[in-house]
Design a protein around this motif. Structure first.
Motif, PDB file in Angstrom:
ATOM      1  N   SER A  40      -3.721  -3.879  -5.380  1.00 49.39           N
ATOM      2  CA  SER A  40      -4.030  -4.126  -6.790  1.00 49.39           C
ATOM      3  C   SER A  40      -3.000  -3.450  -7.697  1.00 49.39           C
ATOM      4  N   ALA A  41      -2.895  -3.929  -8.922  1.00 50.47           N
ATOM      5  CA  ALA A  41      -1.904  -3.438  -9.871  1.00 50.47           C
ATOM      6  C   ALA A  41      -2.192  -2.016 -10.330  1.00 50.47           C
ATOM      7  N   ARG A  42      -3.466  -1.621 -10.322  1.00 50.27           N
ATOM      8  CA  ARG A  42      -3.830  -0.260 -10.718  1.00 50.27           C
ATOM      9  C   ARG A  42      -5.049   0.191  -9.946  1.00 50.27           C
ATOM     10  N   HIS A  43      -5.176   1.510  -9.845  1.00 49.78           N
ATOM     11  CA  HIS A  43      -6.355   2.093  -9.205  1.00 49.78           C
ATOM     12  C   HIS A  43      -6.652   3.408  -9.917  1.00 49.78           C
ATOM     13  N   PRO A  44      -7.894   3.607 -10.362  1.00 51.64           N
ATOM     14  CA  PRO A  44      -8.215   4.783 -11.167  1.00 51.64           C
ATOM     15  C   PRO A  44      -8.020   6.123 -10.448  1.00 51.64           C
ATOM     16  N   HIS A  45      -8.074   6.139  -9.115  1.00 52.01           N
ATOM     17  CA  HIS A  45      -7.914   7.382  -8.361  1.00 52.01           C
ATOM     18  C   HIS A  45      -6.497   7.547  -7.813  1.00 52.01           C
ATOM     19  N   GLY A  46      -5.616   6.612  -8.108  1.00 49.42           N
ATOM     20  CA  GLY A  46      -4.242   6.683  -7.630  1.00 49.42           C
ATOM     21  C   GLY A  46      -3.962   5.611  -6.587  1.00 49.42           C
ATOM     22  N   ILE A  47      -2.732   5.152  -6.579  1.00 47.49           N
ATOM     23  CA  ILE A  47      -2.287   4.137  -5.626  1.00 47.49           C
ATOM     24  C   ILE A  47      -2.158   4.790  -4.251  1.00 47.49           C
ATOM     25  N   LYS A  48      -2.702   4.139  -3.228  1.00 52.96           N
ATOM     26  CA  LYS A  48      -2.643   4.686  -1.870  1.00 52.96           C
ATOM     27  C   LYS A  48      -1.298   4.331  -1.247  1.00 52.96           C
ATOM     28  N   VAL A  49      -0.642   5.340  -0.668  1.00 47.78           N
ATOM     29  CA  VAL A  49       0.665   5.145  -0.035  1.00 47.78           C
ATOM     30  C   VAL A  49       0.702   5.846   1.310  1.00 47.78           C
ATOM     31  N   ARG A  50       1.639   5.398   2.153  1.00 48.91           N
ATOM     32  CA  ARG A  50       1.950   6.104   3.398  1.00 48.91           C
ATOM     33  C   ARG A  50       3.280   6.803   3.174  1.00 48.91           C
ATOM     34  N   LEU A  51       3.321   8.092   3.469  1.00 54.39           N
ATOM     35  CA  LEU A  51       4.554   8.865   3.332  1.00 54.39           C
ATOM     36  C   LEU A  51       5.431   8.681   4.564  1.00 54.39           C
ATOM     37  N   GLU A  52       6.688   9.086   4.460  1.00 50.16           N
ATOM     38  CA  GLU A  52       7.625   8.928   5.580  1.00 50.16           C
ATOM     39  C   GLU A  52       7.169   9.674   6.829  1.00 50.16           C
ATOM     40  N   ASP A  53       6.382  10.743   6.654  1.00 44.49           N
ATOM     41  CA  ASP A  53       5.909  11.495   7.814  1.00 44.49           C
ATOM     42  C   ASP A  53       4.607  10.933   8.392  1.00 44.49           C
ATOM     43  N   GLY A  54       4.126   9.798   7.833  1.00 45.56           N
ATOM     44  CA  GLY A  54       2.963   9.119   8.367  1.00 45.56           C
ATOM     45  C   GLY A  54       1.649   9.457   7.687  1.00 45.56           C
ATOM     46  N   GLN A  55       1.631  10.467   6.834  1.00 46.92           N
ATOM     47  CA  GLN A  55       0.404  10.836   6.139  1.00 46.92           C
ATOM     48  C   GLN A  55       0.072   9.791   5.071  1.00 46.92           C
ATOM     49  N   VAL A  56      -1.234   9.589   4.819  1.00 45.07           N
ATOM     50  CA  VAL A  56      -1.693   8.614   3.845  1.00 45.07           C
ATOM     51  C   VAL A  56      -2.492   9.334   2.761  1.00 45.07           C
ATOM     52  N   GLY A  57      -2.182   9.026   1.509  1.00 44.27           N
ATOM     53  CA  GLY A  57      -2.921   9.634   0.405  1.00 44.27           C
ATOM     54  C   GLY A  57      -2.756   8.842  -0.873  1.00 44.27           C
ATOM     55  N   ARG A  58      -3.485   9.292  -1.907  1.00 47.09           N
ATOM     56  CA  ARG A  58      -3.419   8.648  -3.220  1.00 47.09           C
ATOM     57  C   ARG A  58      -2.465   9.413  -4.120  1.00 47.09           C
ATOM     58  N   VAL A  59      -1.563   8.697  -4.777  1.00 43.57           N
ATOM     59  CA  VAL A  59      -0.536   9.315  -5.608  1.00 43.57           C
ATOM     60  C   VAL A  59      -1.165   9.923  -6.858  1.00 43.57           C
ATOM     61  N   LYS A  60      -0.850  11.200  -7.084  1.00 41.55           N
ATOM     62  CA  LYS A  60      -1.299  11.911  -8.278  1.00 41.55           C
ATOM     63  C   LYS A  60      -0.150  12.167  -9.235  1.00 41.55           C
ATOM     64  N   VAL A  61       1.049  12.425  -8.679  1.00 43.00           N
ATOM     65  CA  VAL A  61       2.225  12.726  -9.505  1.00 43.00           C
ATOM     66  C   VAL A  61       3.434  12.003  -8.915  1.00 43.00           C
ATOM     67  N   ILE A  62       4.220  11.384  -9.801  1.00 42.31           N
ATOM     68  CA  ILE A  62       5.487  10.772  -9.396  1.00 42.31           C
ATOM     69  C   ILE A  62       6.605  11.670  -9.926  1.00 42.31           C
ATOM     70  N   HIS A  63       7.474  12.157  -9.045  1.00 46.11           N
ATOM     71  CA  HIS A  63       8.554  13.057  -9.447  1.00 46.11           C
ATOM     72  C   HIS A  63       9.817  12.247  -9.733  1.00 46.11           C
ATOM     73  N   ASP A  64      10.556  12.668 -10.709  1.00 43.93           N
ATOM     74  CA  ASP A  64      11.811  11.974 -11.078  1.00 43.93           C
ATOM     75  C   ASP A  64      12.952  12.337 -10.151  1.00 43.93           C
TER      76      ASP A  64
END
Length: 64
Positions: A40-64
């Motif tokens: 979906s285009a948005r999610h109130p608790h954060g977009i779910k992603v898989r990190l390069e190390d295989g962990q899965v979580g919801r994004v809280k902060v995007i770093h520049d």
């Protein structure tokens, strides 16, 4: 930047996520996005992603 909009997150972005097991404490884990799992285009608790190390979580902060 918060991680509730899918359009703001891209593969290779450095982000802080909350893992499933850390939802109670709110502890953040930093990593690099390998795959975006939320369709979906948005999610109130954060977009779910898989990190390069295989962990899965919801994004809280995007770093520049």
């Amino acid at each position: 930047m918060q991680g509730t909009l899918r359009s703001q997150i891209h593969i290779g972005a450095k982000v802080s996520v909350v893992l499933k097991e850390d939802q109670g404490s709110g502890a953040l884990t930093q990593g690099v996005v390998a795959r975006i799992l939320t369709n979906s285009a948005r999610h109130p608790h954060g977009i779910k992603v898989r990190l390069e190390d295989g962990q899965v979580g919801r994004v809280k902060v995007i770093h520049d």
